[in-house]
Design a protein around this motif. Structure first.
Motif, PDB file in Angstrom:
ATOM      1  N   LEU A  27       2.722   6.690  -1.804  1.00  0.00           N
ATOM      2  CA  LEU A  27       3.645   7.539  -2.565  1.00  0.00           C
ATOM      3  C   LEU A  27       2.983   8.196  -3.773  1.00  0.00           C
ATOM      4  O   LEU A  27       3.152   9.407  -3.981  1.00  0.00           O
ATOM      5  N   PRO A  28       2.201   7.460  -4.583  1.00  0.00           N
ATOM      6  CA  PRO A  28       1.515   8.142  -5.699  1.00  0.00           C
ATOM      7  C   PRO A  28       0.525   9.207  -5.232  1.00  0.00           C
ATOM      8  O   PRO A  28       0.460  10.292  -5.811  1.00  0.00           O
ATOM      9  N   ALA A  29      -0.239   8.911  -4.172  1.00  0.00           N
ATOM     10  CA  ALA A  29      -1.223   9.885  -3.684  1.00  0.00           C
ATOM     11  C   ALA A  29      -0.542  11.124  -3.126  1.00  0.00           C
ATOM     12  O   ALA A  29      -1.009  12.251  -3.344  1.00  0.00           O
ATOM     13  N   SER A  30       0.557  10.936  -2.404  1.00  0.00           N
ATOM     14  CA  SER A  30       1.286  12.085  -1.861  1.00  0.00           C
ATOM     15  C   SER A  30       1.779  12.990  -2.982  1.00  0.00           C
ATOM     16  O   SER A  30       1.624  14.217  -2.923  1.00  0.00           O
ATOM     17  N   GLY A  31       2.381  12.382  -4.000  1.00  0.00           N
ATOM     18  CA  GLY A  31       2.865  13.174  -5.127  1.00  0.00           C
ATOM     19  C   GLY A  31       1.742  13.883  -5.853  1.00  0.00           C
ATOM     20  O   GLY A  31       1.867  15.068  -6.220  1.00  0.00           O
ATOM     21  N   TRP A  32       0.637  13.187  -6.065  1.00  0.00           N
ATOM     22  CA  TRP A  32      -0.501  13.788  -6.774  1.00  0.00           C
ATOM     23  C   TRP A  32      -1.096  14.946  -5.981  1.00  0.00           C
ATOM     24  O   TRP A  32      -1.424  15.997  -6.546  1.00  0.00           O
ATOM     25  N   TRP A  54       1.069  17.977  -6.155  1.00  0.00           N
ATOM     26  CA  TRP A  54       0.867  18.598  -7.468  1.00  0.00           C
ATOM     27  C   TRP A  54      -0.444  19.370  -7.513  1.00  0.00           C
ATOM     28  O   TRP A  54      -0.517  20.468  -8.067  1.00  0.00           O
ATOM     29  N   THR A  81       0.824  -1.211   0.000  1.00  0.00           N
ATOM     30  CA  THR A  81       0.000   0.000   0.000  1.00  0.00           C
ATOM     31  C   THR A  81       0.860   1.263   0.000  1.00  0.00           C
ATOM     32  O   THR A  81       0.418   2.313  -0.465  1.00  0.00           O
ATOM     33  N   SER A  82       2.081   1.167   0.509  1.00  0.00           N
ATOM     34  CA  SER A  82       2.993   2.312   0.427  1.00  0.00           C
ATOM     35  C   SER A  82       3.339   2.613  -1.019  1.00  0.00           C
ATOM     36  O   SER A  82       3.352   3.779  -1.450  1.00  0.00           O
ATOM     37  N   LEU A  83       3.623   1.563  -1.784  1.00  0.00           N
ATOM     38  CA  LEU A  83       4.011   1.734  -3.185  1.00  0.00           C
ATOM     39  C   LEU A  83       2.829   2.102  -4.076  1.00  0.00           C
ATOM     40  O   LEU A  83       2.947   2.960  -4.963  1.00  0.00           O
ATOM     41  N   LEU A  84       1.694   1.455  -3.842  1.00  0.00           N
ATOM     42  CA  LEU A  84       0.542   1.643  -4.731  1.00  0.00           C
ATOM     43  C   LEU A  84      -0.343   2.824  -4.341  1.00  0.00           C
ATOM     44  O   LEU A  84      -1.015   3.404  -5.198  1.00  0.00           O
ATOM     45  N   LEU A  85      -0.354   3.168  -3.052  1.00  0.00           N
ATOM     46  CA  LEU A  85      -1.275   4.201  -2.578  1.00  0.00           C
ATOM     47  C   LEU A  85      -0.559   5.420  -2.003  1.00  0.00           C
ATOM     48  O   LEU A  85      -0.787   6.550  -2.440  1.00  0.00           O
TER      49      LEU A  85
END
Length: 259
Positions: free
Chosen positions: A183-188, A191, A177-181
């Motif tokens: 880190l991507p959510a934090s970056g998004w 942005w 969930t760190s990789l899939l949720l």
């Protein structure tokens, strides 16, 4: 039809009552300490339904920051499922066993030691995740540091899982969930904040420092209470709650534009 707007003091009172019922020793503690993560998982869809039910009548009047905070909280509930209920390898309550084994080997403790207790995991996750998350959902439109605090809590925790996996060369509970949720959510979301003109380097760095300190406090408090016996676990738990309240109480909002 627009939904009824609940005064903030009533929301704060309701949140206080919820967490008092979680933490006060009224006979519910053994059940909650064992099953809190299941409660969070089952509550996730209800939290989302309530959020939609009580949103404002128009999208323009519903601050995006509160929806961002809600997203982060729901993602963390999914993360807690993998960490503490059932991990990718099918192990129940795996984080507890994995961390204790790591501490036993690193500190040369007796094999039957339990530095990280189930009660400690319960308070860490309900205070530093649930309480911070709910405070962000309620107050982030006026107090944007809370949104940044929740965002960096997710970002730092995700990075810790990834770095631990790289250092150990193996999977750890919460890595997926760190990789899939996370880190991507934090970056998004970062942005999105920049795109909405709501980016603040001051808030980001301050909340990053708080989130990093919170992770260090968890480790230090666990060791001081359950390995070295310097403080009682109760004192450690009170410290966790105060740390969770710090973004609301210590970092006062300025006149930043609403997210």
């Amino acid at each position: 039809m627009a939904a009824i707007q609940t005064p903030r003091w009533r929301q704060a009172l309701a949140l206080t009552a919820v967490f008092l019922f979680l933490w006060l020793p009224l006979g519910q503690q053994p059940f909650l300490i064992e099953h809190w993560m299941k409660l969070g998982t089952f509550a996730a869809p209800m939290i989302l339904c309530v959020a939609f039910a009580f949103q404002s009548g128009t999208s323009q009047s519903e601050p995006a920051s509160r929806w961002m905070a809600l997203l982060l909280l729901l993602l963390y509930l999914a993360h807690q499922f993998e960490e503490h209920w059932l991990d990718l390898l099918g192990r129940p309550y795996a984080f507890h066993a994995v961390v204790n084994q790591l501490l036993i080997e690193s500190l040369a403790l007796p094999d039957d030691s339990e530095p990280l207790s189930p009660a400690g995991i319960f308070v860490i996750n309900t205070a530093l995740v649930w309480l911070v998350g709910f405070l962000a959902v309620v107050y982030a439109d006026r107090h944007r540091f809370l949104l940044y605090a929740m965002l960096n809590l997710v970002l730092v925790n995700g990075l810790v899982h990834v770095l631990a996996a790289l250092a150990q060369g193996q999977y750890n509970p919460g890595l997926l969930t760190s990789l899939l949720l996370f880190l991507p959510a934090s970056g998004w979301l970062l942005w999105r904040l920049k795109g909405q003109g709501a980016w603040s380097l001051r808030l980001f760095l301050g909340s990053l420092a708080w989130a990093t300190f919170a992770h260090g406090f968890m480790v230090a408090g666990t060791l001081l209470a359950n390995v070295y016996g310097v403080i009682s676990e109760t004192v450690y738990f009170v410290g966790l709650v105060l740390l969770a309240l710090a973004p609301l109480l210590l970092f006062r909002p300025r006149t930043d534009p609403p997210a």
